[in-house]
Design a protein around this motif. Structure first.
Motif, PDB file in Angstrom:
ATOM      1  N   MET A 138      15.361 -14.296   9.714  1.00  0.00           N
ATOM      2  CA  MET A 138      14.579 -13.164  10.364  1.00  0.00           C
ATOM      3  C   MET A 138      14.482 -12.535  11.368  1.00  0.00           C
ATOM      4  O   MET A 138      15.015 -13.248  12.526  1.00  0.00           O
ATOM      5  N   GLY A 139      13.606 -11.745  11.060  1.00  0.00           N
ATOM      6  CA  GLY A 139      13.177 -10.701  12.523  1.00  0.00           C
ATOM      7  C   GLY A 139      12.129 -11.696  13.563  1.00  0.00           C
ATOM      8  O   GLY A 139      11.910 -12.691  13.041  1.00  0.00           O
ATOM      9  N   PRO A 140      11.680 -10.770  14.203  1.00  0.00           N
ATOM     10  CA  PRO A 140      10.874 -11.560  15.051  1.00  0.00           C
ATOM     11  C   PRO A 140       9.513 -11.472  14.599  1.00  0.00           C
ATOM     12  O   PRO A 140       9.266 -10.515  13.649  1.00  0.00           O
ATOM     13  N   ARG A 141       8.374 -12.856  15.205  1.00  0.00           N
ATOM     14  CA  ARG A 141       7.281 -13.182  14.477  1.00  0.00           C
ATOM     15  C   ARG A 141       6.479 -11.785  14.504  1.00  0.00           C
ATOM     16  O   ARG A 141       5.456 -12.532  12.877  1.00  0.00           O
ATOM     17  N   ASN A 142       6.083 -11.171  15.001  1.00  0.00           N
ATOM     18  CA  ASN A 142       4.967 -10.649  15.120  1.00  0.00           C
ATOM     19  C   ASN A 142       5.653  -8.985  15.120  1.00  0.00           C
ATOM     20  O   ASN A 142       3.836  -8.361  15.188  1.00  0.00           O
ATOM     21  N   CYS A 143       6.235  -8.470  14.501  1.00  0.00           N
ATOM     22  CA  CYS A 143       5.996  -7.574  14.391  1.00  0.00           C
ATOM     23  C   CYS A 143       6.622  -6.472  12.780  1.00  0.00           C
ATOM     24  O   CYS A 143       7.295  -6.633  12.499  1.00  0.00           O
ATOM     25  N   VAL A 144       4.973  -5.763  13.158  1.00  0.00           N
ATOM     26  CA  VAL A 144       4.500  -5.492  11.297  1.00  0.00           C
ATOM     27  C   VAL A 144       4.586  -3.521  11.468  1.00  0.00           C
ATOM     28  O   VAL A 144       4.129  -3.366  12.829  1.00  0.00           O
ATOM     29  N   ALA A 145       4.946  -3.224  10.767  1.00  0.00           N
ATOM     30  CA  ALA A 145       4.895  -1.562  10.729  1.00  0.00           C
ATOM     31  C   ALA A 145       3.904  -1.576  10.964  1.00  0.00           C
ATOM     32  O   ALA A 145       2.721  -1.763  10.615  1.00  0.00           O
ATOM     33  N   PRO A 146       3.395  -0.362  11.873  1.00  0.00           N
ATOM     34  CA  PRO A 146       1.805  -0.072  11.916  1.00  0.00           C
ATOM     35  C   PRO A 146       1.049   0.406  10.501  1.00  0.00           C
ATOM     36  O   PRO A 146      -0.267   0.665  10.401  1.00  0.00           O
ATOM     37  N   ASP A 147       2.039   0.863   9.636  1.00  0.00           N
ATOM     38  CA  ASP A 147       0.450   1.618   7.984  1.00  0.00           C
ATOM     39  C   ASP A 147       0.814   0.166   7.075  1.00  0.00           C
ATOM     40  O   ASP A 147       0.505   0.616   5.886  1.00  0.00           O
ATOM     41  N   ILE A 148       0.817  -1.007   7.459  1.00  0.00           N
ATOM     42  CA  ILE A 148       0.938  -2.182   6.736  1.00  0.00           C
ATOM     43  C   ILE A 148      -0.252  -1.888   6.362  1.00  0.00           C
ATOM     44  O   ILE A 148      -0.250  -2.353   4.473  1.00  0.00           O
ATOM     45  N   GLY A 149      -1.298  -1.840   6.601  1.00  0.00           N
ATOM     46  CA  GLY A 149      -2.270  -2.240   6.077  1.00  0.00           C
ATOM     47  C   GLY A 149      -2.817  -1.266   5.093  1.00  0.00           C
ATOM     48  O   GLY A 149      -3.725  -1.415   4.197  1.00  0.00           O
ATOM     49  N   GLU A 150      -2.409   0.156   4.703  1.00  0.00           N
ATOM     50  CA  GLU A 150      -2.657   1.173   3.903  1.00  0.00           C
ATOM     51  C   GLU A 150      -1.521   1.042   3.029  1.00  0.00           C
ATOM     52  O   GLU A 150      -2.182   1.049   1.618  1.00  0.00           O
ATOM     53  N   LYS A 151      -0.165   0.029   3.321  1.00  0.00           N
ATOM     54  CA  LYS A 151       0.343  -0.014   1.771  1.00  0.00           C
ATOM     55  C   LYS A 151      -0.321  -0.716   1.272  1.00  0.00           C
ATOM     56  O   LYS A 151      -0.575  -1.460   0.224  1.00  0.00           O
ATOM     57  N   LEU A 152      -0.930  -2.541   1.518  1.00  0.00           N
ATOM     58  CA  LEU A 152      -1.934  -3.285   1.265  1.00  0.00           C
ATOM     59  C   LEU A 152      -2.679  -2.741   1.269  1.00  0.00           C
ATOM     60  O   LEU A 152      -3.081  -2.962  -0.755  1.00  0.00           O
ATOM     61  N   ARG A 153      -3.170  -1.922   1.027  1.00  0.00           N
ATOM     62  CA  ARG A 153      -4.940  -1.584   0.629  1.00  0.00           C
ATOM     63  C   ARG A 153      -5.020  -0.631  -1.002  1.00  0.00           C
ATOM     64  O   ARG A 153      -4.898  -1.049  -1.893  1.00  0.00           O
ATOM     65  N   GLN A 154      -3.179  -0.408  -0.872  1.00  0.00           N
ATOM     66  CA  GLN A 154      -2.917   0.785  -2.214  1.00  0.00           C
ATOM     67  C   GLN A 154      -2.543  -0.611  -3.112  1.00  0.00           C
ATOM     68  O   GLN A 154      -3.034  -0.222  -4.692  1.00  0.00           O
ATOM     69  N   ALA A 155      -1.659  -1.769  -3.088  1.00  0.00           N
ATOM     70  CA  ALA A 155      -0.580  -1.839  -3.075  1.00  0.00           C
ATOM     71  C   ALA A 155      -2.386  -2.745  -3.799  1.00  0.00           C
ATOM     72  O   ALA A 155      -2.768  -3.528  -5.509  1.00  0.00           O
ATOM     73  N   ARG A 156      -3.633  -3.457  -3.619  1.00  0.00           N
ATOM     74  CA  ARG A 156      -4.798  -4.331  -3.472  1.00  0.00           C
ATOM     75  C   ARG A 156      -5.445  -3.343  -4.819  1.00  0.00           C
ATOM     76  O   ARG A 156      -5.576  -3.314  -5.692  1.00  0.00           O
ATOM     77  N   GLY A 206      18.162  -7.699  20.795  1.00  0.00           N
ATOM     78  CA  GLY A 206      18.243  -8.030  19.261  1.00  0.00           C
ATOM     79  C   GLY A 206      18.656  -7.886  18.613  1.00  0.00           C
ATOM     80  O   GLY A 206      18.750  -7.585  17.165  1.00  0.00           O
ATOM     81  N   LYS A 207      16.148  -7.604  18.059  1.00  0.00           N
ATOM     82  CA  LYS A 207      16.155  -7.805  17.156  1.00  0.00           C
ATOM     83  C   LYS A 207      15.172  -6.844  16.237  1.00  0.00           C
ATOM     84  O   LYS A 207      14.694  -6.607  15.835  1.00  0.00           O
ATOM     85  N   GLU A 208      16.001  -5.635  17.143  1.00  0.00           N
ATOM     86  CA  GLU A 208      14.942  -4.244  16.914  1.00  0.00           C
ATOM     87  C   GLU A 208      14.006  -4.219  15.462  1.00  0.00           C
ATOM     88  O   GLU A 208      15.211  -3.624  14.667  1.00  0.00           O
ATOM     89  N   GLY A 209      13.620  -4.073  14.939  1.00  0.00           N
ATOM     90  CA  GLY A 209      12.815  -3.952  13.602  1.00  0.00           C
ATOM     91  C   GLY A 209      11.853  -3.972  13.611  1.00  0.00           C
ATOM     92  O   GLY A 209      10.644  -4.488  14.362  1.00  0.00           O
ATOM     93  N   LEU A 210      10.621  -3.442  11.788  1.00  0.00           N
ATOM     94  CA  LEU A 210       9.285  -4.153  11.908  1.00  0.00           C
ATOM     95  C   LEU A 210       9.323  -4.681  10.933  1.00  0.00           C
ATOM     96  O   LEU A 210      10.144  -4.250   9.925  1.00  0.00           O
ATOM     97  N   TRP A 211       8.359  -5.945  10.489  1.00  0.00           N
ATOM     98  CA  TRP A 211       8.803  -6.333   9.124  1.00  0.00           C
ATOM     99  C   TRP A 211       7.661  -5.293   8.015  1.00  0.00           C
ATOM    100  O   TRP A 211       6.979  -4.354   8.797  1.00  0.00           O
ATOM    101  N   GLY A 212       7.940  -4.792   6.789  1.00  0.00           N
ATOM    102  CA  GLY A 212       6.898  -4.289   6.232  1.00  0.00           C
ATOM    103  C   GLY A 212       7.332  -4.432   4.309  1.00  0.00           C
ATOM    104  O   GLY A 212       7.185  -5.605   4.301  1.00  0.00           O
ATOM    105  N   VAL A 213       6.196  -3.589   3.635  1.00  0.00           N
ATOM    106  CA  VAL A 213       6.344  -4.413   2.384  1.00  0.00           C
ATOM    107  C   VAL A 213       6.914  -3.384   1.655  1.00  0.00           C
ATOM    108  O   VAL A 213       6.720  -1.855   2.114  1.00  0.00           O
ATOM    109  N   GLU A 214       7.161  -3.467   0.130  1.00  0.00           N
ATOM    110  CA  GLU A 214       8.017  -2.572  -0.837  1.00  0.00           C
ATOM    111  C   GLU A 214       7.265  -3.645  -2.440  1.00  0.00           C
ATOM    112  O   GLU A 214       7.077  -4.066  -2.087  1.00  0.00           O
TER     113      GLU A 214
END
Length: 90
Positions: free
Chosen positions: A1-19, A80-88
Motif C-alpha cells: 500500500m502507499g503512504p498512510r495519509n495521502c488522500v486525493a483532494p477531491d475525495i470528499g466530493e466523490k464520497l458525497r456523490q456516492a452517498r 518512492g511512494k508518490e501517489g494519492l489514494w482515491g475511490v472509484e
C-alpha cells in the motif's frame, strides 16, 4: 500500500456523490463507518481529510473501490511512494 495519509483532494466530493447515489443520509453512512454524521459532512466538504483506515471504511459502506494513483503529493515526494489514494465506483 502507499503512504498512510495521502488522500486525493477531491475525495470528499466523490464520497458525497456516492452517498447521494446510494440514497443514504450522513447519519446512516456515519453509523455504518463508525464515525459521526458531522465527520462525514466535514470530509464531504473538504474541511477534513479522512485517514486511510476511515477512507477504507467509507469505501466499503458506499460500495466503492480504493485506488492508488500516481499523483504528486508533497508528503511522499522522494519516498518512492508518490501517489494519492482515491475511490472509484464498482
Amino acid at each position: 500500500m502507499g503512504p498512510r495519509n495521502c488522500v486525493a483532494p477531491d475525495i470528499g466530493e466523490k464520497l458525497r456523490q456516492a452517498r447521494w447515489e446510494a440514497g443514504q443520509s450522513l447519519r446512516q453512512v456515519g453509523k455504518k463507518a463508525g464515525c459521526s454524521a458531522m465527520a462525514i459532512y466535514d470530509i464531504e466538504r473538504g474541511r477534513r481529510m479522512p485517514s486511510l483506515p476511515m477512507l477504507e471504511k467509507l469505501a466499503k459502506v458506499l460500495c466503492l473501490k480504493m485506488v492508488f494513483g500516481p499523483h504528486w503529493c508533497h508528503r511522499c515526494l522522494g519516498t518512492g511512494k508518490e501517489g494519492l489514494w482515491g475511490v472509484e465506483g464498482i
